[in-house]
Design an enzyme around this catalytic site. Sequence first.
Site, PDB file in Angstrom:
ATOM      1  N   LYS A  76       0.860  -1.021   0.037  1.00  0.00           N
ATOM      2  CA  LYS A  76       0.081   0.026   0.129  1.00  0.00           C
ATOM      3  C   LYS A  76       0.765   1.092  -0.124  1.00  0.00           C
ATOM      4  O   LYS A  76       1.933   1.195   0.802  1.00  0.00           O
ATOM      5  CB  LYS A  76      -0.838   0.067   1.250  1.00  0.00           C
ATOM      6  CG  LYS A  76      -1.981   1.015   1.279  1.00  0.00           C
ATOM      7  CD  LYS A  76      -3.129   0.850   2.400  1.00  0.00           C
ATOM      8  CE  LYS A  76      -4.149   1.923   2.515  1.00  0.00           C
ATOM      9  NZ  LYS A  76      -4.987   1.647   3.711  1.00  0.00           N
ATOM     10  N   SER A 151     -10.076   1.776   2.293  1.00  0.00           N
ATOM     11  CA  SER A 151      -9.165   2.545   1.538  1.00  0.00           C
ATOM     12  C   SER A 151      -7.977   1.592   0.903  1.00  0.00           C
ATOM     13  O   SER A 151      -7.576   2.102  -0.091  1.00  0.00           O
ATOM     14  CB  SER A 151      -8.235   3.645   2.577  1.00  0.00           C
ATOM     15  OG  SER A 151      -7.655   3.023   3.493  1.00  0.00           O
ATOM     16  N   SER A 175     -10.163  -0.697   6.470  1.00  0.00           N
ATOM     17  CA  SER A 175      -9.595  -0.431   5.277  1.00  0.00           C
ATOM     18  C   SER A 175      -8.940  -1.930   4.559  1.00  0.00           C
ATOM     19  O   SER A 175      -8.618  -1.767   3.752  1.00  0.00           O
ATOM     20  CB  SER A 175      -8.531   0.586   5.365  1.00  0.00           C
ATOM     21  OG  SER A 175      -9.339   1.943   5.164  1.00  0.00           O
TER      22      SER A 175
HETATM   23  N1  GLN Z   1     -13.201   3.873   5.730  1.00  0.00           N
HETATM   24  C1  GLN Z   1     -12.859   4.420   7.022  1.00  0.00           C
HETATM   25  C2  GLN Z   1     -12.662   5.781   6.855  1.00  0.00           C
HETATM   26  O1  GLN Z   1     -12.739   6.499   5.957  1.00  0.00           O
HETATM   27  C3  GLN Z   1     -11.736   3.551   7.335  1.00  0.00           C
HETATM   28  C4  GLN Z   1     -10.560   4.022   6.750  1.00  0.00           C
HETATM   29  C5  GLN Z   1      -9.168   3.157   7.106  1.00  0.00           C
HETATM   30  O2  GLN Z   1      -9.466   1.974   7.709  1.00  0.00           O
HETATM   31  N2  GLN Z   1      -7.921   3.607   6.746  1.00  0.00           N
HETATM   32  O3  GLN Z   1     -11.842   6.467   7.556  1.00  0.00           O
END
Ligand code: GLN
Length: 484
Positions: A76, A151, A175
């Site tokens: 990532k 994400s 995410s």
């Molecule tokens: N979808 C969640 C957010 O927007 C989680 C993001 C994540 O785990 N990095 O914060």
Amino acid sequence: MTGTAIELAAAIRGGSTTAAEVVDAHLAAIEATEPTIHAFNVVTAEEARVAAARVDQAIAAGEPVGPLAGVPVAVKDNLCTNGVATTCSSKILEGWVPPYDATVVQRLAAAGAITVGKTNLDEFAMGSSTENSAFGPTRNPVDTGRVPGGSSGGSAAAVAAGFAPLSLGSDTGGSIRQPAAFCGVVGVKPTYGLVSRYGLIAFASSLDQVGPFATTVADAALLLEVIAGHDPADATSIRQEAPRIVEHLDDGVAGLRVGLISELMGDGIDPDVAAQVRAAADALAAAGAMVEEVSVPAVTYGLSAYYLIAPAEASSNLARFDGVRYGLRVDAPTTNEMMVATRTAGFGAEVKRRIMLGTYALSAGYYDAFYGQAQKVRTLICRDFAAAYERFDVLLSPSTPTTAFELGAIEDPLTMYLNDTCTIPTNLAGHPAMSVPFGADRAGLPVGVQVLAPGLGEVPMFRAAAAIEAAAPSTGKTPTGKDA
Ligand code: GLN
């Protein structure tokens, strides 16, 4: 040659293929469909070929090699890679090249794994669809009209598309697990502190955790063993050795106490998703587990608490992107105006929204009402989980309320946040949880079942996951051709 990481590593060590051949096969897959999928911000083909040649030389010379020798992995793009641009899919980091590797990246290299590229994400890991990337969205390999989740959408898509058998993501509120569910692959959020955060660009430091994506539970376990374990460079790293998980995968679930979280099985959960989770619970019972419903009342407040705590921490963490130290600078007459111009041009809409929300939640006069209150809710969630884990070894829920949605289908931020309903509570508690593909909805889209465990409960969590995987029906729309 393609296959699971375990198969590839064994074939490379055994001499029936070479790291060079394996890497070339995956680079060819990338060349063929990456223009459609857009899983990567950068593909490091040259570096990968050089690293593969080095692995092949070591094997030919009879030198000992690591457990992932020659296995391609995607990383990532919020994990620092020495000499390779790290962008967090944000314009504000444009031109920044880290002078060091994240600890997990060092551990991958030490295990012989070969990084093939840096994967796309929602800017600074804020989002649930990868549509918040400044470099354009990633598409779901299962159905390219749909999002891969986020994400870590690029990391999930890379594995689902066969670009690499393994990848790394980060999970602050879901995410890793949500994109794993959407793309029909396995995704693991380890116990907070089990995997080093050194070199992970911080979003919400009390929640962030790095973890694996893989096509099988066993591959995910192996990758977690490689990256886990104490790191003195991370002050929150747990002072103990990495757990041995792989050797327990065949232990079965006889007598394992499994609680199905009732609050995450009703309102807001797509009936097709709930049906598959119930089927997975039945499969565990058939394999000898003791399955019951359990109430964990405070999980319903997780979302509201998270969307105060995470932005609050982000507003502080992202203050370092000021046009002075990293990446982009938009010139202006005074330092202050330069910072404003840089941050205005460099951050996308969602990141700005979080910074404003978080700054507000922390501001004098509102701190107790918002941030303080959210921290109290966090304590309640920990308490309710602790009570549940007195009676159960692991808990079960959907990973996501729905299956993958279409690109552009969700424009309203609050609706987007609802994607994280099932995943956020574990981050707030610091516990591990993972998503395992199990069946499909009526459209043939993969469903993810979430297995949750108490802190450092990775072994029972993986045992349950292995049993779910073994019982999973084939879905028809599996991305990599394996039986899901
Ligand atoms: N979808 C969640 C957010 O927007 C989680 C993001 C994540 O785990 N990095 O914060």
